[in-house]
Design an enzyme around this catalytic site. Structure first.
Site, PDB file in Angstrom:
ATOM      1  N   CYS A 135       0.867  -1.036   0.004  1.00 50.39           N
ATOM      2  CA  CYS A 135      -0.088  -0.037  -0.020  1.00 50.39           C
ATOM      3  C   CYS A 135       0.893   1.124  -0.109  1.00 50.39           C
ATOM      4  O   CYS A 135       0.412   2.205  -0.716  1.00 50.39           O
ATOM      5  CB  CYS A 135      -0.949  -0.033   1.136  1.00 50.39           C
ATOM      6  SG  CYS A 135      -2.095   1.374   1.257  1.00 50.39           S
TER       7      CYS A 135
ATOM      8  N   GLY B 220      -6.013  -1.797   8.080  1.00 48.95           N
ATOM      9  CA  GLY B 220      -4.927  -1.793   7.013  1.00 48.95           C
ATOM     10  C   GLY B 220      -5.121  -0.846   5.908  1.00 48.95           C
ATOM     11  O   GLY B 220      -5.491   0.348   6.269  1.00 48.95           O
ATOM     12  N   CYS B 221      -4.726  -1.213   4.815  1.00 44.71           N
ATOM     13  CA  CYS B 221      -4.622  -0.359   3.565  1.00 44.71           C
ATOM     14  C   CYS B 221      -5.903   0.482   3.231  1.00 44.71           C
ATOM     15  O   CYS B 221      -6.841  -0.223   3.162  1.00 44.71           O
ATOM     16  CB  CYS B 221      -4.239  -0.768   2.495  1.00 44.71           C
ATOM     17  SG  CYS B 221      -4.024   0.474   0.975  1.00 44.71           S
ATOM     18  N   PHE B 222      -5.925   1.724   3.417  1.00 46.53           N
ATOM     19  CA  PHE B 222      -7.316   2.500   3.279  1.00 46.53           C
ATOM     20  C   PHE B 222      -7.746   2.462   1.934  1.00 46.53           C
ATOM     21  O   PHE B 222      -9.222   2.619   1.674  1.00 46.53           O
ATOM     22  CB  PHE B 222      -7.318   3.918   3.583  1.00 46.53           C
ATOM     23  CG  PHE B 222      -5.984   4.787   3.127  1.00 46.53           C
ATOM     24  CD1 PHE B 222      -5.512   4.521   2.243  1.00 46.53           C
ATOM     25  CD2 PHE B 222      -6.009   6.046   3.914  1.00 46.53           C
ATOM     26  CE1 PHE B 222      -4.386   5.261   1.672  1.00 46.53           C
ATOM     27  CE2 PHE B 222      -5.016   6.763   3.443  1.00 46.53           C
ATOM     28  CZ  PHE B 222      -4.207   6.504   2.349  1.00 46.53           C
TER      29      PHE B 222
ATOM     30  N   CYS C 272      -8.176  -0.325   0.177  1.00 45.95           N
ATOM     31  CA  CYS C 272      -9.099  -1.573   0.542  1.00 45.95           C
ATOM     32  C   CYS C 272     -10.301  -1.467   1.266  1.00 45.95           C
ATOM     33  O   CYS C 272     -11.486  -1.775   0.956  1.00 45.95           O
ATOM     34  CB  CYS C 272      -8.249  -2.790   1.180  1.00 45.95           C
ATOM     35  SG  CYS C 272      -6.743  -3.361   0.357  1.00 45.95           S
TER      36      CYS C 272
END
Length: 217
Positions: free
Chosen positions: A19, A48-50, A52
């Site tokens: 990310c 987690g990765c924004f 996613c």
């Protein structure tokens, strides 16, 4: 010396599927500012990765918009590059704007827990660091109680007490740079999106088909 080239190749490969491995500040990527409808409420989550997380929540009935940003730390005016060091205290987070007549806060909390591994400390594969930790934010006592009730049930019946999710009162949410907004939707062929974001979104869709907007099936 023979190991240098393979290590460099490995490092570059990891960046391509991370990310944090993509930062493309194109003027054409500037996004229009979202204006909430009357009666719209906002919930905040980090898992987690924004890129996613944003895509997952935007697929849910009743969610009007999900905005990527930073929350949970003490540093003023965090940026993508700064939070990527893991030293700002902030996590990549998403502000979920929703119509409470169509979807409840409780359902959004279930979406949050059901769309990532809440037992992972400081990360969601393949992204690790405090900036990727799991946090359910609350603004009111009622929201806190809802989060804790669901967390306790899952901890007891599903995760055997291993949930690492933080339950934190929201202090301030900082909107991320424009090029991060709707990133997955606008960059379907980007390496991380293809390898991580889309598969994660599809897993969520398969798990919660009854929550999906018609166009996301």
């Amino acid at each position: 010396m023979k190991l240098i080239k393979p290590l460099l190749v490995l490092s570059c490969t990891l960046l391509l599927i991370s990310c944090f491995g993509f930062s493309n500040k194109k003027k054409s990527d500037q996004q229009a500012t979202y204006v909430p409808q009357e009666g719209t409420k906002v919930a905040y989550f980090a898992s987690g990765c924004f890129w996613c997380v944003e895509a997952i929540f935007e697929s849910v009935i009743g969610v009007e918009e999900a905005v990527s940003g930073y929350a949970g730390g003490n540093t003023l005016n965090p940026t993508y590059e700064k939070i990527g060091t893991g030293k700002t205290g902030h996590a990549e987070a998403v502000a979920v704007y929703y119509d409470p007549k169509k979807v409840s806060f409780e359902t959004l909390v279930n979406v949050f827990f059901g769309s990532h591994d809440p037992t992972t400390v400081n990360g969601q594969h393949p992204d690790y660091g405090t900036q990727y930790r799991s946090i359910a934010f609350y603004k009111t006592t009622k929201e806190k109680q809802t989060i804790e009730t669901i967390l306790n049930i899952l901890n007891d019946k599903v995760y055997n007490g291993k949930i690492a999710t933080e339950v934190t009162k929201l202090d301030r949410f900082y909107k991320a740079e424009d090029y991060h907004q709707d990133f997955e939707k606008r960059n379907p062929n980007q390496s991380y999106v293809k390898a991580v974001s889309i598969p994660r979104l599809n897993r969520f869709k398969k798990k919660f088909p009854e929550l999906l907007k018609k166009e996301t099936h």
